[in-house]
Design a protein around this motif. Sequence first.
Motif, PDB file in Angstrom:
ATOM      1  N   ILE A   1      -3.249  63.346  -2.995  1.00  0.00           N
ATOM      2  CA  ILE A   1      -2.243  64.159  -3.680  1.00  0.00           C
ATOM      3  C   ILE A   1      -1.918  63.558  -5.048  1.00  0.00           C
ATOM      4  N   LYS A   2      -1.812  62.253  -5.124  1.00  0.00           N
ATOM      5  CA  LYS A   2      -1.560  61.585  -6.411  1.00  0.00           C
ATOM      6  C   LYS A   2      -2.711  61.826  -7.380  1.00  0.00           C
ATOM      7  N   ARG A   3      -3.938  61.786  -6.870  1.00  0.00           N
ATOM      8  CA  ARG A   3      -5.105  62.055  -7.730  1.00  0.00           C
ATOM      9  C   ARG A   3      -5.046  63.465  -8.301  1.00  0.00           C
ATOM     10  N   ASP A   4      -4.687  64.436  -7.465  1.00  0.00           N
ATOM     11  CA  ASP A   4      -4.685  65.837  -7.890  1.00  0.00           C
ATOM     12  C   ASP A   4      -3.425  66.229  -8.661  1.00  0.00           C
ATOM     13  N   PHE A   5      -2.325  65.503  -8.415  1.00  0.00           N
ATOM     14  CA  PHE A   5      -1.058  65.767  -9.119  1.00  0.00           C
ATOM     15  C   PHE A   5      -0.600  64.453  -9.767  1.00  0.00           C
ATOM     16  N   PRO A   6      -1.278  64.020 -10.822  1.00  0.00           N
ATOM     17  CA  PRO A   6      -1.048  62.683 -11.382  1.00  0.00           C
ATOM     18  C   PRO A   6       0.358  62.424 -11.923  1.00  0.00           C
ATOM     19  N   LYS A   7       1.124  63.475 -12.189  1.00  0.00           N
ATOM     20  CA  LYS A   7       2.464  63.285 -12.756  1.00  0.00           C
ATOM     21  C   LYS A   7       3.531  62.962 -11.713  1.00  0.00           C
ATOM     22  N   ILE A   8       3.207  63.094 -10.427  1.00  0.00           N
ATOM     23  CA  ILE A   8       4.213  62.803  -9.399  1.00  0.00           C
ATOM     24  C   ILE A   8       4.487  61.308  -9.329  1.00  0.00           C
ATOM     25  N   ASN A   9       5.680  60.965  -8.842  1.00  0.00           N
ATOM     26  CA  ASN A   9       6.024  59.575  -8.535  1.00  0.00           C
ATOM     27  C   ASN A   9       5.893  59.416  -7.023  1.00  0.00           C
ATOM     28  N   LEU A  10       4.839  58.746  -6.586  1.00  0.00           N
ATOM     29  CA  LEU A  10       4.516  58.669  -5.163  1.00  0.00           C
ATOM     30  C   LEU A  10       4.936  57.348  -4.545  1.00  0.00           C
ATOM     31  N   THR A  11       5.574  57.451  -3.379  1.00  0.00           N
ATOM     32  CA  THR A  11       5.888  56.295  -2.542  1.00  0.00           C
ATOM     33  C   THR A  11       5.251  56.514  -1.179  1.00  0.00           C
ATOM     34  N   ILE A  12       4.599  55.487  -0.644  1.00  0.00           N
ATOM     35  CA  ILE A  12       4.031  55.556   0.700  1.00  0.00           C
ATOM     36  C   ILE A  12       4.696  54.485   1.556  1.00  0.00           C
ATOM     37  N   ILE A  13       5.188  54.871   2.737  1.00  0.00           N
ATOM     38  CA  ILE A  13       5.756  53.889   3.665  1.00  0.00           C
ATOM     39  C   ILE A  13       4.868  53.818   4.903  1.00  0.00           C
ATOM     40  N   GLU A  14       4.513  52.602   5.288  1.00  0.00           N
ATOM     41  CA  GLU A  14       3.627  52.365   6.426  1.00  0.00           C
ATOM     42  C   GLU A  14       4.136  51.139   7.178  1.00  0.00           C
ATOM     43  N   LYS A  15       4.368  51.272   8.487  1.00  0.00           N
ATOM     44  CA  LYS A  15       4.979  50.203   9.263  1.00  0.00           C
ATOM     45  C   LYS A  15       4.004  49.096   9.659  1.00  0.00           C
ATOM     46  N   GLN A  16       2.715  49.400   9.783  1.00  0.00           N
ATOM     47  CA  GLN A  16       1.741  48.411  10.243  1.00  0.00           C
ATOM     48  C   GLN A  16       1.191  47.602   9.063  1.00  0.00           C
ATOM     49  N   LYS A  17       1.345  46.304   9.132  1.00  0.00           N
ATOM     50  CA  LYS A  17       0.944  45.440   8.016  1.00  0.00           C
ATOM     51  C   LYS A  17      -0.533  45.589   7.682  1.00  0.00           C
ATOM     52  N   VAL A  18      -1.375  45.701   8.700  1.00  0.00           N
ATOM     53  CA  VAL A  18      -2.810  45.803   8.443  1.00  0.00           C
ATOM     54  C   VAL A  18      -3.131  47.082   7.657  1.00  0.00           C
ATOM     55  N   MET A  19      -2.459  48.185   7.976  1.00  0.00           N
ATOM     56  CA  MET A  19      -2.702  49.433   7.264  1.00  0.00           C
ATOM     57  C   MET A  19      -2.063  49.407   5.876  1.00  0.00           C
TER      58      MET A  19
END
Length: 228
Positions: A46-64
Amino acid sequence: MILYQPENGYCYNSDTMFLYDFISKFNVKGSVLEVGGGCGVLGLLIKRDFPKINLTIIEKQKVMYDFILKNRKVNNLEVDVINADFLEFEFKKKFDFIISNPPFYRGTLKSENEIKKIARYEEYLPMEKFFKKVNSLLTERGEFIFCYDAKRIDDIIKTLPKPLKITDLRFMYPRIKKNATLVLIRAKRHAKSMVTVHPPLIGFEGDNYSKEANEIYKKANTKSIKIN
């Protein structure tokens, strides 16, 4: 897009690709949060296709989380990444869009692989708590776009808290004469429009991907590399 994934962990599948395509049909803008990023594929596309967005990703697993950092760097995308439990983390801002391919499987037959269990099973992100937290983090006209087990559509409708209202639905069928297995949903706060039920998405025609599924994979244009 190059995407590194764990050789023995959870890897993205067609659900994520179909959700990516569904999200990309809408005018995604402003601040965007992805809940449960896995290796980061959905948010990064989504960030690649909509480069102007401000993206945050939250992921609980440290390995991921580490895989998201690697994939962010390899693809040269500016993304904030948080290693924390979505239900416990205290965000300091609200978001215009929240997107997610959440864990939605139920039952007792579970993988012994801890990474896969957390990524797949609803007990690690219960529907009611998930929806309530999402609603609290959206801006006044914010949107929530996600996928879920199609058999749970009645639970989804009953559980979505006000003022979130479903505006778009699309069901995915693995084959033409099979029951739907996935539902793609767009919900908006304070929406007044009636629900648009989009044409069905068919996964396979015979032994091959359907024409539309093929086009979705081509649009995503990902190359997966599995590593330890």
